[in-house]
Write a protein that holds these residues in place. Structure first.
Motif, mmCIF file in Angstrom:
data_model
loop_
_atom_site.group_PDB
_atom_site.id
_atom_site.type_symbol
_atom_site.label_atom_id
_atom_site.label_comp_id
_atom_site.label_asym_id
_atom_site.label_seq_id
_atom_site.Cartn_x
_atom_site.Cartn_y
_atom_site.Cartn_z
ATOM 1 N N ARG A 1 0.727 -9.566 -9.181
ATOM 2 C CA ARG A 1 1.380 -8.292 -8.877
ATOM 3 C C ARG A 1 2.270 -8.431 -7.646
ATOM 4 O O ARG A 1 3.423 -8.013 -7.642
ATOM 5 C CB ARG A 1 0.325 -7.204 -8.672
ATOM 6 C CG ARG A 1 0.931 -5.845 -8.365
ATOM 7 C CD ARG A 1 -0.073 -4.703 -8.332
ATOM 8 N NE ARG A 1 -1.246 -4.948 -7.520
ATOM 9 C CZ ARG A 1 -2.457 -5.181 -8.004
ATOM 10 N NH1 ARG A 1 -2.678 -5.193 -9.295
ATOM 11 N NH2 ARG A 1 -3.474 -5.385 -7.182
ATOM 12 N N ASP B 1 0.836 -1.206 0.000
ATOM 13 C CA ASP B 1 0.000 0.000 0.000
ATOM 14 C C ASP B 1 0.868 1.252 0.000
ATOM 15 O O ASP B 1 0.608 2.195 -0.744
ATOM 16 C CB ASP B 1 -0.925 0.030 1.226
ATOM 17 C CG ASP B 1 -2.065 -0.969 1.140
ATOM 18 O OD1 ASP B 1 -2.327 -1.489 0.032
ATOM 19 O OD2 ASP B 1 -2.683 -1.230 2.192
ATOM 20 N N ALA C 1 -0.633 -2.423 -12.169
ATOM 21 C CA ALA C 1 -1.936 -2.199 -11.542
ATOM 22 C C ALA C 1 -3.036 -3.018 -12.214
ATOM 23 O O ALA C 1 -4.057 -3.303 -11.602
ATOM 24 C CB ALA C 1 -2.283 -0.711 -11.576
ATOM 25 N N LYS C 2 -2.825 -3.411 -13.469
ATOM 26 C CA LYS C 2 -3.831 -4.180 -14.204
ATOM 27 C C LYS C 2 -3.735 -5.683 -13.934
ATOM 28 O O LYS C 2 -4.625 -6.429 -14.317
ATOM 29 C CB LYS C 2 -3.692 -3.921 -15.709
ATOM 30 C CG LYS C 2 -4.062 -2.503 -16.091
ATOM 31 C CD LYS C 2 -3.869 -2.264 -17.567
ATOM 32 C CE LYS C 2 -4.206 -0.811 -17.921
ATOM 33 N NZ LYS C 2 -3.931 -0.522 -19.319
ATOM 34 N N ARG D 1 2.563 1.709 -3.386
ATOM 35 C CA ARG D 1 1.618 2.166 -4.416
ATOM 36 C C ARG D 1 1.385 3.669 -4.348
ATOM 37 O O ARG D 1 1.073 4.303 -5.340
ATOM 38 C CB ARG D 1 0.268 1.466 -4.264
ATOM 39 C CG ARG D 1 0.243 0.078 -4.790
ATOM 40 C CD ARG D 1 -1.179 -0.494 -4.695
ATOM 41 N NE ARG D 1 -1.102 -1.922 -4.667
ATOM 42 C CZ ARG D 1 -1.413 -2.702 -3.621
ATOM 43 N NH1 ARG D 1 -1.876 -2.180 -2.523
ATOM 44 N NH2 ARG D 1 -1.287 -3.997 -3.689
ATOM 45 N N GLN E 1 4.186 0.868 -13.833
ATOM 46 C CA GLN E 1 3.249 0.939 -12.708
ATOM 47 C C GLN E 1 1.812 0.735 -13.180
ATOM 48 O O GLN E 1 1.029 0.039 -12.529
ATOM 49 C CB GLN E 1 3.366 2.287 -11.992
ATOM 50 C CG GLN E 1 4.588 2.401 -11.125
ATOM 51 C CD GLN E 1 4.672 3.746 -10.427
ATOM 52 O OE1 GLN E 1 4.015 4.704 -10.796
ATOM 53 N NE2 GLN E 1 5.513 3.808 -9.410
ATOM 54 N N GLU E 2 1.469 1.347 -14.302
ATOM 55 C CA GLU E 2 0.119 1.204 -14.846
ATOM 56 C C GLU E 2 -0.159 -0.251 -15.238
ATOM 57 O O GLU E 2 -1.232 -0.792 -14.957
ATOM 58 C CB GLU E 2 -0.036 2.114 -16.066
ATOM 59 C CG GLU E 2 -1.442 2.166 -16.619
ATOM 60 C CD GLU E 2 -1.540 3.123 -17.800
ATOM 61 O OE1 GLU E 2 -2.057 2.685 -18.845
ATOM 62 O OE2 GLU E 2 -1.084 4.262 -17.666
ATOM 63 N N GLU F 1 -4.003 -9.411 -8.231
ATOM 64 C CA GLU F 1 -3.231 -9.123 -7.023
ATOM 65 C C GLU F 1 -2.123 -10.152 -6.771
ATOM 66 O O GLU F 1 -1.003 -9.784 -6.440
ATOM 67 C CB GLU F 1 -4.161 -9.054 -5.807
ATOM 68 C CG GLU F 1 -3.474 -8.652 -4.519
ATOM 69 C CD GLU F 1 -3.082 -7.184 -4.466
ATOM 70 O OE1 GLU F 1 -2.293 -6.841 -3.576
ATOM 71 O OE2 GLU F 1 -3.544 -6.379 -5.291
#
Length: 177
Positions: A132, A88, A125-126, A91, A121-122, A129
């Protein structure tokens, strides 16, 4: 409260905390703060971020003790909470571009570098979880597959497959061959 709380098992301490014992969670913190600090430092690679994430993680654990189901060890539960707090915090970091007295070529190169980071980063984010988190821990923070598996409480093979799938998805998202 037991006479010698330092000998109480972790799961019992967590139950005592849930039951209102004012000392139980402090003992859990004392026992596990160094290990959680190491996890946070490996995840963030930044002592300040790690300290904040450990604080966030233990506060979350304190407040959400009821969410502990007992399916895993208390340390595993704490690992997961601290890693999530680290992710978190990571991010929320926005890359900053400082333009000083540099020549145009250096500024252009720096701008391209920032754009690449933003694209990554983009794309991250896709991803799902699990993919990632595996990629962040293994590829970005240099954890071994075994370390990442321990932190995320999954098998080594799960980390390997999540990384492989995540890398393939990242390549597609970034338009790489």
């Amino acid at each position: 409260m037991t006479a010698d709380i330092s000998q109480t098992p972790d799961a019992d301490l967590l139950q005592l905390h849930k039951d209102g014992d004012p000392d139980a969670f402090g003992e859990l913190f004392r026992r596990h703060k160094d290990r959680m600090w190491a996890v946070a430092l490996r995840t963030t690679r930044d002592p300040e971020l790690a300290a904040d994430a450990v604080q966030d993680g233990f506060l979350n654990a304190f407040r959400r003790a009821e969410s502990f189901r007992g399916d895993a060890a208390v340390t595993t539960w704490l690992h997961r909470i601290v890693v999530n707090a680290c992710l978190d915090r990571l991010r929320r970091i926005k890359p900053t571009v400082e333009l000083g007295d540099t020549d145009v070529v250096e500024t252009r190169d720096h701008h391209a570098s920032v754009e690449v980071r933003l694209d990554i980063q983009e794309a991250l984010a896709k991803l799902p979880e699990g993919q990632r988190m595996a990629l962040v821990l293994v590829d970005m923070h240099g954890m071994s597959v075994a370390e990442a598996a321990s932190v995320l409480d999954v098998a080594d093979g799960t980390i390997k497959s999540r990384c492989a799938r995540g890398r393939a998805a990242m390549a597609e998202l970034l338009g790489l061959p």
